[in-house]
Structure formats: C-alpha cells, structure tokens
Design an enzyme around this catalytic site. Sequence first.
Site, PDB file in Angstrom:
ATOM      1  N   HIS A 117      13.578 -27.836  -0.048  1.00  0.00           N
ATOM      2  CA  HIS A 117      13.011 -28.319   1.218  1.00  0.00           C
ATOM      3  C   HIS A 117      14.152 -28.894   2.057  1.00  0.00           C
ATOM      4  O   HIS A 117      15.121 -29.414   1.503  1.00  0.00           O
ATOM      5  CB  HIS A 117      11.998 -29.418   0.870  1.00  0.00           C
ATOM      6  CG  HIS A 117      11.134 -29.886   1.991  1.00  0.00           C
ATOM      7  ND1 HIS A 117      11.570 -30.772   2.935  1.00  0.00           N
ATOM      8  CD2 HIS A 117       9.850 -29.612   2.293  1.00  0.00           C
ATOM      9  CE1 HIS A 117      10.583 -31.030   3.779  1.00  0.00           C
ATOM     10  NE2 HIS A 117       9.519 -30.336   3.411  1.00  0.00           N
ATOM     11  N   ASP A 194      13.483 -33.630  -6.530  1.00  0.00           N
ATOM     12  CA  ASP A 194      12.513 -33.808  -5.455  1.00  0.00           C
ATOM     13  C   ASP A 194      11.155 -33.456  -6.075  1.00  0.00           C
ATOM     14  O   ASP A 194      10.865 -32.286  -6.330  1.00  0.00           O
ATOM     15  CB  ASP A 194      12.888 -32.859  -4.313  1.00  0.00           C
ATOM     16  CG  ASP A 194      11.798 -32.765  -3.265  1.00  0.00           C
ATOM     17  OD1 ASP A 194      10.732 -33.378  -3.438  1.00  0.00           O
ATOM     18  OD2 ASP A 194      12.026 -32.045  -2.268  1.00  0.00           O
ATOM     19  N   GLN A 197       5.993 -32.166  -4.945  1.00  0.00           N
ATOM     20  CA  GLN A 197       4.903 -31.262  -5.326  1.00  0.00           C
ATOM     21  C   GLN A 197       4.552 -31.381  -6.801  1.00  0.00           C
ATOM     22  O   GLN A 197       3.512 -30.890  -7.232  1.00  0.00           O
ATOM     23  CB  GLN A 197       5.273 -29.801  -4.990  1.00  0.00           C
ATOM     24  CG  GLN A 197       5.605 -29.562  -3.523  1.00  0.00           C
ATOM     25  CD  GLN A 197       4.415 -29.820  -2.597  1.00  0.00           C
ATOM     26  OE1 GLN A 197       3.257 -29.850  -3.030  1.00  0.00           O
ATOM     27  NE2 GLN A 197       4.680 -30.014  -1.320  1.00  0.00           N
ATOM     28  N   LYS A 220       1.330 -36.779  -0.540  1.00  0.00           N
ATOM     29  CA  LYS A 220       1.109 -35.505  -1.248  1.00  0.00           C
ATOM     30  C   LYS A 220       0.283 -35.727  -2.507  1.00  0.00           C
ATOM     31  O   LYS A 220      -0.160 -34.787  -3.139  1.00  0.00           O
ATOM     32  CB  LYS A 220       2.438 -34.888  -1.691  1.00  0.00           C
ATOM     33  CG  LYS A 220       3.488 -34.834  -0.638  1.00  0.00           C
ATOM     34  CD  LYS A 220       3.540 -33.500   0.013  1.00  0.00           C
ATOM     35  CE  LYS A 220       4.680 -33.494   1.008  1.00  0.00           C
ATOM     36  NZ  LYS A 220       4.582 -32.406   1.940  1.00  0.00           N
ATOM     37  N   CYS A 358       9.564 -25.883   6.098  1.00  0.00           N
ATOM     38  CA  CYS A 358      10.813 -26.675   5.977  1.00  0.00           C
ATOM     39  C   CYS A 358      11.736 -26.046   4.944  1.00  0.00           C
ATOM     40  O   CYS A 358      12.443 -26.767   4.220  1.00  0.00           O
ATOM     41  CB  CYS A 358      10.541 -28.131   5.648  1.00  0.00           C
ATOM     42  SG  CYS A 358       9.624 -28.977   6.925  1.00  0.00           S
TER      43      CYS A 358
HETATM   44  N1  PMP Z   1      10.190 -32.125  -0.511  1.00  0.00           N
HETATM   45  C1  PMP Z   1       9.165 -31.288  -0.672  1.00  0.00           C
HETATM   46  C2  PMP Z   1       9.232 -30.240  -1.743  1.00  0.00           C
HETATM   47  C3  PMP Z   1       8.052 -31.389   0.162  1.00  0.00           C
HETATM   48  O1  PMP Z   1       7.025 -30.544  -0.007  1.00  0.00           O
HETATM   49  C4  PMP Z   1       8.028 -32.388   1.173  1.00  0.00           C
HETATM   50  C5  PMP Z   1       6.871 -32.518   2.123  1.00  0.00           C
HETATM   51  N2  PMP Z   1       6.655 -31.365   2.899  1.00  0.00           N
HETATM   52  C6  PMP Z   1       9.118 -33.263   1.290  1.00  0.00           C
HETATM   53  C7  PMP Z   1      10.175 -33.105   0.424  1.00  0.00           C
HETATM   54  C8  PMP Z   1       9.124 -34.378   2.282  1.00  0.00           C
HETATM   55  O2  PMP Z   1       8.325 -35.414   1.805  1.00  0.00           O
HETATM   56  P1  PMP Z   1       7.837 -36.641   2.739  1.00  0.00           P
HETATM   57  O3  PMP Z   1       6.775 -36.101   3.640  1.00  0.00           O
HETATM   58  O4  PMP Z   1       7.302 -37.648   1.768  1.00  0.00           O
HETATM   59  O5  PMP Z   1       9.027 -37.159   3.437  1.00  0.00           O
END
Ligand code: PMP
Length: 400
Positions: A117, A194, A197, A220, A358
């Site tokens: 991401h 990270d 998910q 999430k 993203c």
């Molecule tokens: N990493 C991953 C794999 C995500 O899916 C997301 C959210 N789209 C993020 C990071 C960003 O997380 P946050 O919205 O808590 O900043």
Amino acid sequence: MTAISPATIRAQFPGVGDWHYLDSAATAQKPQAVIDAVARGYGETYATVHRGVYDRSAAMTRAYEAARERVAAFIGGQPNEIVFTRGATEAINLVAATWGREHIGKGDAIIVSRLDHHSNIVPWQMLAGEVGAEIRVASITDEGRVDLDSVRDLIDDRVKLVALPQVSNVTGAVLDARAVADMAHDVGAKLLLDACQAAPRLPIDVAALGCDFYAISGHKMYGPTGIGALWARADILDAMPPYQGGGSMIDRVSFEEGTTFAPAPTRFEAGTPHIVGAVGLHAACDWIDGIGRDAIHAHEAELVAATREGLAKHNDVTIYGPADSAGIVSFNVRDIHAHDVATILDDAGVAVRAGHHCCQPLMDHWGVPATVRASFAAHSDMADVEALLEGLNKVKRIFG
Ligand code: PMP
C-alpha cells in the site's frame, strides 16, 4: 471453532441492513457494540485523560489504558509496547520518522514490495530521499504474493528494514511473515508488518510472527476511524527518540535545563489523544474475539471461494490473487473500466471498491489502471456473493 451465523451478526450492524456492502477492506462497518462504546465514551463517561484529578478523568484514564492493554492482548504484545496513532499510516510514519532516521543512513537499504500500500511505500521513499538510502522492491508472484525468493535475492547486510503487508489489500495474499523475519534478522535488519488487513481476520501473535514493528488500523477492524496502533518490541520502542513534541509526552520542560521526555509509549503520544477512539477500539477487539478470528477467517474463506468460483465461469474475467486469499477478491472484466463495473454494481445494491487501491505500482505491474475489489467481513453472506455475481451479468449485458 463455532461457525459464523451471518444473519445474527448482520443484525448487529445498523449500517449494513440489506445492503451488499463488499468494501470492508476500505473500511469496516461498525457493530452496535462499538457504536454504543463510542456513544458512552462521549456521553456519561467523557473526560480528558492523564491530567484531571477528579474521578471522571481518572476513570477515563483507566479506560484509555485498559484499551492499550486490550490491543496488546489482541496481538500478543505487552501494553508498554503499544502506541496509539491515527491509523496505520501514522504508525508507519512514526517508525520512519523516529527509528528510521536514527538507524537508516546513507548507503543503507529498505526492502518493500510491489504490492505494498502507498502507506508502506511513501514514508520509506521520503526517508530514503532524506538520508540517502536505497529502496529495493521485491517482486510478486503470478498469484499475487510477495515473492520470497525475490526478498532473498535483495537482502544483504546493507538492508536495515523490510516493510511488507501481512495481508495484501488487493490480492488478499497472506505473507509467510516468519520466513521473512528470519531472513531480515539474519542480516541484522528489522521487519515491519503492515497488518491493516490482517487484524480484522487472522489470529495474531507478534512474537510468533517474529516481526519488530506491527501497524494496525481501527477502522478496518470494526472500530472507529482516527485510531490505530503501532506495536514495537519493548527494547526497540524504549530506545526510539520522540515523534511529535507537545504536551503529555514530556517528563519535564524547562528553558534553563532543556526538556526531558516521558518513557515509551507515552513519549510517542503528544497532545490529547483520541480517547474515545481507543475506547471504541477496545470494544472492537472484544467484538472480534467474541466471534472468533478463526471463525471469521474460515467464513470469509468460504465467501472468497464462492466468489472466485462464480467469477471463473466468465472467461473474460481476470481474477488477481491466490485462492487462499484472506477475505479479498480483485478482478477485472475484459477492458471494461473498473469504475464502470462498480457503478453498475452500485445500481444493483452492491458496494465494491474500484480503483488502484493505493497500490499504483501493483497496477503498473499488471498493466491496468484499476481493479474491482470485493472484500468481506463477518457480516457478509452468500446473498452478497450472489448479488455481486448477478450484478456482473448485468455489466456484461450492458457492455454487450
Ligand atoms: N495499509 C493497508 C494494507 C491498507 O489497506 C490501508 C488502508 N487502506 C492502510 C495501510 C492505511 O491505513 P489507515 O487508513 O489506518 O491509515
């Protein structure tokens, strides 16, 4: 493990009803237990933390610290290893700005992958640009997993950090984190996962994963927005310099003698924190574990299998990601733009995400501008899958 009863669970989500909400990887809908905890947090229990001498503030402080203990238990860490952040993005930026600036310098390298991401790419690019380090990009397999052979090829003693998603937000692939941790530690590097998910759908034990940093996101995992957490091993966190300066994170402030800082994790929480967010996250952890992460994972695996089976009947549909994806199915229909597919699905009451998620380097790798992504949660059911597949037939009728 008790199997999930989607109808009972669905009834707990006022935001879902009969909507086919298949965008939980973007943000999860909230169960009533979390909504109630947040309402109570802002209602009869509300006060600031850490400062007030009056009872209500002391109680709120206990609730805030209880949330830290709960999040620690949720991932198998200790409370003094948990820093509350705005989300996973801030957790990763915190590591880059503190540990990263101190431990990554000119000529050093950071490994990320092509399916990370942007939150786990851009902070490292910014740091690398600032200190003169190099970003090395691990490739991915045809199935949409991080290619561990590629990580092995890229790793050497110049690598100080490997930063990867535990579960991809596009392909749903689950990383063999232990294998990567061993590779990283062999060369003296750290592993950051990270876990945005992973947290809502997998049992987690940071010690067993072998990672050094772990980033999670409240919204999430059925919790509030604006709250997340960084877990870092105590010895690493204790040695990290402060992140943002301000109130609460200090030991003593003096013009004459200079300022000294509070111990971790308080040192990393400048300003009034997202008190009620933490309380809501506590409720979310309780809610998830009340259902059981094994049960959620198994339930989502059934929905993934049914979705993939339905999609595979169309020879003009490309599915991205492995069969054992954790709760996520990305696909494209011929060269029909993902946004058009999602718009028609929306008309059919099915909410999916269309876009680059993203993950622009991943889209570039596949040579597509976007994918359609269906992502599941504990409240998802076979009717959601059927509505998605029926909606797809409509897409094909419209596009001929
Ligand atoms: N990493 C991953 C794999 C995500 O899916 C997301 C959210 N789209 C993020 C990071 C960003 O997380 P946050 O919205 O808590 O900043």
